[in-house]
Design an enzyme around this catalytic site. Sequence first.
Site, PDB file in Angstrom:
ATOM      1  N   ASP A 143       0.793  -1.167  -0.084  1.00 51.64           N
ATOM      2  CA  ASP A 143      -0.105  -0.028   0.003  1.00 51.64           C
ATOM      3  C   ASP A 143       0.818   1.175   0.074  1.00 51.64           C
ATOM      4  O   ASP A 143       0.500   2.351  -0.332  1.00 51.64           O
ATOM      5  CB  ASP A 143      -1.032   0.052   1.187  1.00 51.64           C
ATOM      6  CG  ASP A 143      -2.405  -0.177   0.750  1.00 51.64           C
ATOM      7  OD1 ASP A 143      -2.685  -0.697  -0.243  1.00 51.64           O
ATOM      8  OD2 ASP A 143      -3.366  -0.355   1.722  1.00 51.64           O
ATOM      9  N   ASP A 448     -11.534  -6.638  10.856  1.00 45.88           N
ATOM     10  CA  ASP A 448     -11.435  -7.944  10.800  1.00 45.88           C
ATOM     11  C   ASP A 448     -12.484  -8.670  11.700  1.00 45.88           C
ATOM     12  O   ASP A 448     -13.221  -9.566  11.157  1.00 45.88           O
ATOM     13  CB  ASP A 448     -10.015  -8.333  11.551  1.00 45.88           C
ATOM     14  CG  ASP A 448      -8.778  -7.223  11.650  1.00 45.88           C
ATOM     15  OD1 ASP A 448      -8.890  -6.465  10.415  1.00 45.88           O
ATOM     16  OD2 ASP A 448      -8.134  -7.155  12.440  1.00 45.88           O
TER      17      ASP A 448
END
Length: 735
Positions: A143, A448
């Site tokens: 990223d 998550d």
Amino acid sequence: MNTENGLSLFETKAAKGGSSAVAYKFFAFTVFVSIILIWLYRLICIPGAGEGGRWVWICMFVSEILFGLYWIITQSVRWNVVHRIPFKNRLSLRYEDKLPEVDVFVCTADYVIEPPTLVINTVLSAMSYNYPPEKLSIYLSDDGGSEFTFYALLEASEFAKNWLPFCKKFKVEPRAPAAYFERNLDLQDHVSAQEWFELKKLYEDMKSRIETVVQKGAIPKEIKEKHKGFSEWNSKIARNDHQSIVQILIDGRNPNSVDIDGYLLPTLVYMSREKRPQRPHHFKAGSMNALIRVSSKISNAPIILNLDCDMYSNDSDAVRDALCFFMDEKQGQKTSYVQYPQRYHNITKNDIYFSVARVTHQIELAGIDSNGGTLYCGTGCFHRRVSLCGMKFSEDNRSELKSVKDEIEGRPIEELEEASKLVANCSYEEGTQWGKEMGLVYGCPVEDIVTGLTIQCRGWRPIYYNPSRYAFLGIAATTLDQALVQHKRWSEGSFQIFLSKYCPFIYGRGKTKLAAQMGYCVYLLRAPISLATLCYAIAPSLCLLHGIHVFPEVSSLWFLPFAYVFVTKYAYGLAEALSCGDTLKSWWNSQRIWLFRRTTSYFFAFIDTIIRQLGFSQTTFIITAKVVDDDVMKRYENEILEFGSSSIMFTIIATIAMLNIFSFLWGIMRVVLAAESTRAFQQFIPSIILSGLLMMINIPVYQALFSRNDKGRITFSVLWKSVIIVSVASLLPIY
Ligand SMILES: *[C@@H]1O[C@H](CO)[C@@H](O)[C@H](O)[C@H]1NC(C)=O
Ligand SMILES: *[C@@H]1O[C@H](CO)[C@@H](O)[C@H](O)[C@H]1NC(C)=O
């Protein structure tokens, strides 16, 4: 199908025998009764309006209600603890030639905070799994969009040609080169010394090449000419503004992709999804979703392993262990993901920052698992692709662990790269279910946990597997600041989930067990519970200074429930920690870190969440640095708390420590001077004990305030602030 007398591929065992479970339930019942009695005491004996200490009394009462309710919730994870035992030998016997393909995702976000050598160690440990290489593909999502990371991965793809045969030949463990070469050559390993030294040199050379390039800040022209991929980095690329980059560095389908011994290599792919300043990128969830789509264009394996870049695999059989849970003929169909605990290789003996959290990993998470509520923790987790992509579980719609690759077979590598780039573009997700029903859920800093919850609510059954030999090892926080900031982010995100539509009690209603919903809340409610701890750490001591009592006198019967809850809770906590392998000292350290976390990380998490709920600020994401200088590292290894900076968190810690030492000494003085009647004396005993304990827990803080001279001590500005706050608080009347 031969299922060998129906022996299953994994077994689930209750952790304790039946009798101790009964004993535990009886014990829990007595604690529960005591809690009720404490509440009753607060109600009955409340000081009248206008009397001193009424407000403090109410604060204590509210805290005790919070503590009590939270304690009830934590019972859900202790009622029934289970362990899972996979049988990888049975798996090999039955399925060796039918093993499914596996895609490994490694996520990195910044080449400064997460140095490329760290990243490729994780990648190499995954490439060298004891698994058929033609069925293994590794994807690195960068990223940071950094050509240094790309360059490091290119180097790793070359190094792998020597490393993989070496691992295979000598069965070396662990298979992350840095961790392996950290140990000295051990002749018992049956490794040829010559090859060991050759390989070590090869690794060191590669490492220094990468570090030189990063230090220089530019990639030399002769390196750039070696691979077409570098052409993606033109002058216009910025960290947050660039096109999609997908480069297949090793094409596992190509029979020429072989190591020095002529064996096939696993596929290796570099990906950096498109980023534009005006488009939301959804942090790690966004990059995971891009990885899911990109991998579907290249290998499309039915099983996905998700790793953080600082978390190497310490067990080359981890894939096989995990597959037992997916491939078991009876129960495997329903398995959505297999979560391994987060473990660290950088832990000192007594774990000063309480990173290991053995009780959490060995008891609590295993307890949630027994209720079907295993948490997805974002790393060290194997997923079934279809369940991650939003499919509902149903008995008759059984998904096979086969990859559908009609689109992929026989197409040239350039076409695959082009197709992958398209799905890694910002615009691809517009008008789709990505981030909602498909892939990781957007809009929450701990995506998550939410994702795991939505998967369970679609009917799947996750598994928590905690092997005695740790399968994945990450890097633990090495300064107090890191440790606290990390927990602030986690607890803040978790509390947001509780307040959102994903609150387990609402979202999971009717779809998951009540006990599983409670298990989630053990983690989601850490932020609000901080208020109770703050009150307990401050109010009784402050009242002691002002001569107000907040606990029943020692000779009163009301004192019993307080004493019982307090003593048994700590005794039980200690026994639990020791049974999980903590040392006495690490348990004591953990009490300190709990105090710090609850009075700072969780407290700020609570405040920030409330502010955000009122619509004032935006979520920000702070990546905690993985590298620190040698001085700091020395102190970490010597188990000395690292303060150093003058964060507001440290002011709170110092203030609480100061307050408690003052009030303790003040309390003792009163007793010694016998200025009080026996009754008053008895009333203050509980507060004096509490202050005394808090003082003992805080001994390292006093050292950092007064007796240390290193850079990690508490700064003078923090010292002065805390002294002033405590003086003002003890002089002002509190009504
Ligand atoms: C981890 O800690 C060990 C000592 O406990 C130290 O030698 C090593 O350099 C540390 N590694 C990292 C990456 O911080
Ligand atoms: C990592 O693996 C090695 C051997 O492969 C083992 O000796 C070690 O105990 C493992 N580390 C942990 C923390 O379990």
